[in-house]
Every structure is written in C-alpha cells, then in structure tokens.
Scaffold this active site. Structure first.
Site, PDB file in Angstrom:
ATOM      1  N   ASP A   1      17.753-125.004  73.020  1.00 58.99           N
ATOM      2  CA  ASP A   1      18.189-124.509  71.639  1.00 58.99           C
ATOM      3  C   ASP A   1      17.560-122.979  71.587  1.00 58.99           C
ATOM      4  OD1 ASP A   1      18.203-123.870  69.035  1.00 58.99           O
ATOM      5  OD2 ASP A   1      17.049-125.356  68.210  1.00 58.99           O
TER       6      ASP A   1
ATOM      7  N   LYS B   1      18.706-112.543  68.735  1.00 63.35           N
ATOM      8  CA  LYS B   1      19.682-113.312  68.669  1.00 63.35           C
ATOM      9  C   LYS B   1      20.946-112.820  67.732  1.00 63.35           C
ATOM     10  CE  LYS B   1      21.238-118.330  67.929  1.00 63.35           C
ATOM     11  NZ  LYS B   1      20.773-119.657  67.613  1.00 63.35           N
TER      12      LYS B   1
ATOM     13  N   GLU C   1      25.464-125.825  67.598  1.00 68.03           N
ATOM     14  CA  GLU C   1      24.319-126.567  67.230  1.00 68.03           C
ATOM     15  C   GLU C   1      24.511-127.732  66.189  1.00 68.03           C
ATOM     16  OE1 GLU C   1      22.460-122.952  65.664  1.00 68.03           O
ATOM     17  OE2 GLU C   1      22.099-122.025  67.651  1.00 68.03           O
TER      18      GLU C   1
ATOM     19  N   ASP D   1      21.708-126.933  57.955  1.00 63.10           N
ATOM     20  CA  ASP D   1      20.749-126.268  58.943  1.00 63.10           C
ATOM     21  C   ASP D   1      20.077-125.128  58.327  1.00 63.10           C
ATOM     22  OD1 ASP D   1      19.102-125.036  60.875  1.00 63.10           O
ATOM     23  OD2 ASP D   1      20.669-124.890  62.451  1.00 63.10           O
TER      24      ASP D   1
HETATM   25  P1  ADP Z   1      15.329-120.871  63.391  1.00 64.54           P
HETATM   26  O1  ADP Z   1      16.421-121.968  63.654  1.00 64.54           O
HETATM   27  O2  ADP Z   1      15.737-119.668  62.601  1.00 64.54           O
HETATM   28  O3  ADP Z   1      14.802-120.488  64.500  1.00 64.54           O
HETATM   29  P2  ADP Z   1      13.423-122.970  62.483  1.00 64.54           P
HETATM   30  O4  ADP Z   1      14.446-124.266  62.400  1.00 64.54           O
HETATM   31  O5  ADP Z   1      12.545-123.138  63.429  1.00 64.54           O
HETATM   32  O6  ADP Z   1      14.343-121.559  62.502  1.00 64.54           O
HETATM   33  O7  ADP Z   1      12.849-122.815  61.020  1.00 64.54           O
HETATM   34  C1  ADP Z   1      11.629-122.181  60.813  1.00 64.54           C
HETATM   35  C2  ADP Z   1      11.461-121.793  59.037  1.00 64.54           C
HETATM   36  O8  ADP Z   1      10.883-123.292  58.828  1.00 64.54           O
HETATM   37  C3  ADP Z   1      10.253-121.046  58.788  1.00 64.54           C
HETATM   38  O9  ADP Z   1      10.868-120.372  57.607  1.00 64.54           O
HETATM   39  C4  ADP Z   1       9.150-121.718  58.593  1.00 64.54           C
HETATM   40  O10 ADP Z   1       8.227-121.397  57.365  1.00 64.54           O
HETATM   41  C5  ADP Z   1      10.007-123.116  58.020  1.00 64.54           C
HETATM   42  N1  ADP Z   1       8.844-124.093  58.223  1.00 64.54           N
HETATM   43  C6  ADP Z   1       8.140-124.939  59.182  1.00 64.54           C
HETATM   44  N2  ADP Z   1       7.510-125.984  58.617  1.00 64.54           N
HETATM   45  C7  ADP Z   1       7.516-126.023  57.380  1.00 64.54           C
HETATM   46  C8  ADP Z   1       7.183-126.962  56.580  1.00 64.54           C
HETATM   47  N3  ADP Z   1       6.176-128.006  56.817  1.00 64.54           N
HETATM   48  N4  ADP Z   1       7.648-126.792  55.138  1.00 64.54           N
HETATM   49  C9  ADP Z   1       8.438-125.981  54.863  1.00 64.54           C
HETATM   50  N5  ADP Z   1       9.078-124.688  55.599  1.00 64.54           N
HETATM   51  C10 ADP Z   1       8.577-124.956  56.867  1.00 64.54           C
HETATM   52 MG    MG Z   2      17.820-123.151  64.354  1.00 66.28          MG
END
Ligand code: ADP
Ligand code: MG
Length: 619
Positions: A25, A87, A186, A208
């Site tokens: 991913d 990205k 995805e 997502d």
């Molecule tokens: P991306 O797909 O854009 O790389 P992710 O799926 O890794 O992103 O998500 C990252 C986001 O999830 C961030 O904004 C982070 O603050 C939020 N996040 C992670 N854990 C939590 C949580 N326990 N509660 C709320 N938001 C969260």
């Molecule tokens: Mg993602």
C-alpha cells in the site's frame, strides 16, 4: 541456505516451491507491506515493531536517503530536504502543479523535462524517484523479515488514478527493482481483505478517509469478477482537516493569539492531532498549551467536524448516483483509513448506508492485506484459485470527429480490461492520411475535453470520400493503460499509439469536468446537433460536387446541371448563415430531394466507379 537449494539439473528440490510475493500500500502519508504466511495475510513490521512506514524521504549530501520515521525526524530541522506526500505528484506534469490540492512545500527545480523535480542537497528528484526509495525500504523490510527475495508484488493505487499516475507508479517499482504482478485499486484490495471475493455476488461500498484524502468507491462482485462501478471523493479532505478544525478552536480560545503565528499554529496542530486520536477512545481530553489549558469533549469535537463528515456523505450520494444504485442495494460497506477510527465518522457512515460497516480489520492495514492476498494468487501459490479483477475508467475516452466533436469510444465507468472498436471513414476524395486525436472527458466538443495524444494513419489508398474503412480499436489493459490502434481495412495499413501522457488529470479536474458536463449538457446537445448537421451538409455538398465532376456529362442536361448547382449553392449558404440545426437539416433534405432523379440515373447507368456510385447513393 544457498547450498541446500542446489539440485540436479532438471530436478527441482521443491516441486511446489512457495514464491515470496507481497502486497504494497503505497500511501500518501503512510505505506505498508504485507504478505501471506501459512494461509493468512498480515502486514510486516520493522525492527522497532512499526508497521506503518511514513511515506517520507530525507535527502542529504553524503549518505543514501533516509526513509520513514528517521526521515520524518528531520522534517522540522531540514524541511526542504524532507519530502512527504509525493503521491500527489505522481504522474503529474509541470503544468499540473498549480492544480494539485494541498500545500506542497517544496522547492521545484528549473528543468526542461515535463516532470517536475524537487530540489534537494542531493540533486533534483522526481516523485517517481522518491516513491522508489519508499518501495525499496518496503522491499528490504519484507526480504529481511522473510529471509528470501521477493518474486513479485501487487501495488495498490487509488481507483481514480489515471494512465499517467499508474505508469508513474510502475516506473517507481522498476527503479526499486520490483517485479509488479499488477496494480490494483485500493478499494478492491480492501474488499479482498475482508474476503468478500469469496462470495458469489454482492455490491460493496468502500469508504476510505485517510490523512489528506477521501475516496468512496462502489464495487460489484459477480461470478468471481470485481468491477468498480463508480468512484468519487475529495482529494483535499481528510483527518488533517479534523486537526485544523481543532487547532482553530484552540486558537479561538486564546485571548491574544497573533493571527499569523506559524509556530503557534504548528504547535496547535500537533496537540489537535493527539486530542483527536484520544477522543476516539475517550469522552474528553485535556489540551495544554504554554499559558492555556482547555478541555475538548467528544461532543464538541463532533460538532467541529460535522460539516466535513457531511461533505464525505455527499460524495457517497454522488457515487451511488454514478453507479445508478440506491443505498439499499449496497450489501457491504467497508471502512478504510485511519480517520474512520473516529466514532462519529463510523456512525455517520452506518446511518447513511443503513447498515453496520465492516471494521474488524485495522483500517490502516486493510489495503495492504488485500494486496498481499492478490499477490499470493498471482505468484501462483494458490493454483486452484483464480480471480479476475476489473476496474473502471474514470472518464470517457473518445476520438475527435469532423467539426471538433468528440465521439466516445469507451464510456466512463466501463469496466476494464476492455477492447472496443469503431469504424471511421475519410471525409475527402483521395484522402490518404487520417489524423487520430484521442480525448478524455464527458463533454461533446474537443476544446472541453482533455487531449491524450495524436497520431496519423498514413498510407490509406486514395478513394472517394466515405469509401475507406478505418477501424480504430481502443484497448485498455488491466492496469488501466490505453493503447489505440487504427487500421485501414481494405489494405490492412496499420498504425498505433500507446498513451503514456506525461501528466495526468487531478481528481479535482475530473470532478470539474464531470460537473461541467452535467451543467452544460443541454448546450452541448444543441451544439452537437448543429455541428452534426453542418458536417452532414458538407458531406452532401462534397458528394454532389464529386459526382458531377466525375460525370461524363451525359447524365444531366445543362438545365438540370444548373438546377443542381443552384441547390448546391443554396445549401452552402444556409450552412454558413444558420445556427439552427433544424434549418440546416431541412435544407439538406431539400437538396437530397431535388437530386433524387440524378442518384437514380447514376445507379441505373453502369457507373464506372462502383465506389462513387455507393457514395452518391448516400446522398
Ligand atoms: P493515508 O491513506 O492518507 O496515508 P491513513 O489511512 O494512514 O492516511 O490515515 C491517517 C489519518 O488517520 C491521520 O489524519 C491520523 O490522524 C488519523 N488517525 C489515525 N489514528 C486515529 C485515531 N485513533 N483516531 C482518529 N484519527 C486517527
Ligand atoms: Mg490510504
């Protein structure tokens, strides 16, 4: 290890040797690698037990780039050499920079190349090279923890990624020395992670919500085939905006905060993110700043982000409409992305779709896990199981026609891989070349679509207008790459082009193009029918001209000839002056009627050129 693997020529030591395959991913903020071991898929951790690799690369003069947490640690001190969120730049050209959502705090290098390069102390690097560093780190992690080399990977990309963005992802993998079995979307990976591919049929919504982006995809599974029915979302909406909402709330509580204090804002954002994540598990949280302390309750937080959550639901509504489905036709809803841990987000999604969304798996890991399962199958480790994945193209693909119109060959949301052919013909007598202009978009005219490429089919044998038969074939492969082929059928002359545009469309652009196609639908239909009638008129005029010129002057009396010429001039004049398709249509009809006797005479006399006879027959 190596010694044990030596076997007699022609004899393999392990007839069913397991090939090491992984799913990757490659995310905007985090990346992960996963693999299938003893039948179950899971993500792999680094030596510090971290599964999420920050998608961040730090460049310096005297050592190879750092990737992940180590790179992230340099961000504050050395921001210009610490590259994140690349990205968003994948597959984009210089011209696209202005339209990319989200602030990209880089120094772009002056370059002649169409691909933007970011200036670092180690030289100028492209998004592809930065992504390659992330992929290398993930490959290293997989090979270290599994003690074998990877034979191939499946990499996931957003469903809306266009040709250029997919191609850029493949290029990054190539640079990282990875064999890519396939790129998959995805949301499709998420559905596989939940084992929904084991069902015989179903309609699935994948919600997502990540750090900076929101994607909604509607998939349909039938007879082992996954098809993406529609995609939507917002490339500038995610968990980071929740952080901003909280940070703004904090700033409002401060009695004398300076409006433009960047350091303070950064501090607030960090606290906001902690507060947000705490509120996913607690009812209230304390926020402490130098001279201020406050309490944020989950209820307050929910009110702050309610408008943002609502926005995601409008995208869901739109995606359903695109897929021509009602909410109650959705069988499964899947939550993906760290921000779906926020309880009110989950509740809102459940309420919207009127069912409980799948959330058993870690929303960060779902996509990588699904990719790993797909990689395992593609590596041939599960020969009894085959799975065909289908995606859709986000915007229609078509060809420029006479009069600046676009003829759509493959419509938006068509499942890929797909091959579709259409026949075209020449417009002028003796025309030996045909220019083929490939466009992407929903509207009717060339100017309002995006040009993907052009090529010319040469070597068409000279024939009368309309006699040549040119078959144009559009082929979009499983990775979403387009190949266009043109062939003149009577001679077999052929030409083709693979579309690898140097930059692609942002999903915002896609949205804008879609919206304007809806707003302008009425205008477009009128404009189209006007242009169609204009073309039809020109074709009629040319055909009549050609027929009369090629005649040996025995078929028409001088009077009849003059009469036809007069009719010809009249239609030509109407065409020039009228903006009304109905008026032109009537004028064509009138000329056709007055030329009927002539068509009949030509058909009855043994016309020398059968082709010409056919053409005049069309009048
Ligand atoms: P991306 O797909 O854009 O790389 P992710 O799926 O890794 O992103 O998500 C990252 C986001 O999830 C961030 O904004 C982070 O603050 C939020 N996040 C992670 N854990 C939590 C949580 N326990 N509660 C709320 N938001 C969260
Ligand atoms: Mg993602």
């Amino acid at each position: 290890m190596a010694l044990l693997q030596i076997s007699e020529p022609g004899m393999t030591s392990a007839p069913h040797q397991h090939r090491l395959a992984a799913g990757i991913d490659l995310g905007t903020t985090h990346s992960l690698v996963a693999t299938v071991r003893s039948g179950s898929a899971d993500t792999l951790a680094d030596s510090q037990q971290q599964h999420l690799l920050p998608s961040v690369v730090h460049y310096s003069k005297d050592r190879p780039p750092l990737v992940g947490l180590e790179a992230l640690a340099k961000a504050n001190k050395d921001p210009l050499n610490t590259l994140a969120s690349v990205k968003r730049l994948m597959g984009r050209g210089q011209n696209d920079l202005a339209t990319i959502d989200g602030h990209l705090p880089y120094q772009f290098a002056e370059t002649d190349s169409s691909v933007p390069r970011i200036q670092t102390v180690a030289g100028a690097v492209s998004a592809i090279e930065v992504s390659a560093e992330i992929l290398k780190a993930l490959r290293q992690r997989a090979e270290d923890s599994l003690g074998d080399i990877l034979s191939g990977v499946v990499i996931t990309v957003p469903a809306y990624f266009d040709d250029a963005q997919r191609e850029a992802t493949r290029d990054a993998a190539k640079l990282a020395n990875l064999t890519v079995y396939r790129l998959i979307n995805e949301p499709t990976a998420a559905a596989i992670a939940y084992g929904l591919d084991q069902q015989t049929s179903g309609t699935i919504a994948v919600y997502d919500l990540g750090g900076g982006t929101f994607d909604i995809s509607i998939l349909r599974l039938s007879k082992g085939v996954f098809e993406v029915l529609s995609t939507g979302g917002n490339s500038a909406l995610g968990g980071d905006d929740f952080d901003y909402a909280i940070a703004e709330w904090i700033l409002q509580q401060l009695p004398n905060a300076v409006a433009d204090d960047q350091a303070l804002l950064r501090q607030c954002l960090t606290l906001a993110r902690q507060a947000k994540e705490t509120l996913s598990h607690h009812e209230t949280t304390e926020i402490t700043l130098d001279h201020w302390q406050g309490t944020l309750s989950r209820t307050n937080f929910e009110a702050l982000i309610a408008p943002l959550v609502k926005k995601t639901l409008s995208s869901c509504r739109r995606a359903l409409r695109d897929a021509k489905l009602n909410k109650d036709e959705i069988d499964d809803v899947i939550l993906v992305g760290g921000s779906t841990r926020v309880p009110s987000v989950r509740e809102a999604v459940n309420a919207f779709f009127e069912r409980t969304a799948h959330s058993k798996l870690d929303p960060d890991k779902v996509v990588a896990i699904g990719a790993a399962r797909q990689a395992d199958i593609l590596a041939g480790n599960k020969p009894d199981q085959e799975m065909l994945l289908l995606d859709v193209i986000p915007l229609s693909l078509g060809i420029e026609m006479m009069g600046g119109l676009v003829d759509k060959v493959i419509h938006r949301n068509t499942a890929i891989p797909i091959t579709r052919a259409q026949e075209f013909t020449t417009f002028k007598d003796g025309q030996t070349a045909l220019s083929i202009h490939i466009l992407q978009g929903e509207r009717e005219t060339v100017e309002t679509n995006r040009s993907l490429g052009k090529f010319v089919l040469h070597g068409i044998p000279p024939m009368v207008a309309g006699a040549a038969r040119i078959k144009v074939t559009f082929q979009v492969d499983a990775d979403g790459l387009l190949n266009v082929d043109a062939q003149e059928l009577t001679t077999g002359t052929r030409s083709n082009i693979e579309i690898k545009p140097s930059y692609g469309l942002t999903d915002n652009e896609i949205e804008t193009m879609l919206r304007s196609s809806i707003d302008n639908a009425q205008d477009d239909v009128e404009l189209r029918s006007l242009r169609e009638q204009q073309i039809e008129a020109r074709r009629t005029l040319e055909a009549l001209n050609a027929a009369m010129e090629s005649d040996d002057e025995t078929l028409l009396s001088e009077e009849e000839r003059q009469q036809l010429y007069a009719g010809h001039s009249e239609l030509a004049a109407t065409c020039k002056t009228s903006e009304d398709s109905e008026v032109i249509k009537a004028a064509i009809k009138k000329l056709e009627k007055s030329a009927e006797f002539y068509v009949e005479r030509r058909m009855n006399s043994s016309v020398k050129k059968a082709m010409a006879g056919q053409q005049i027959n069309d009048i």
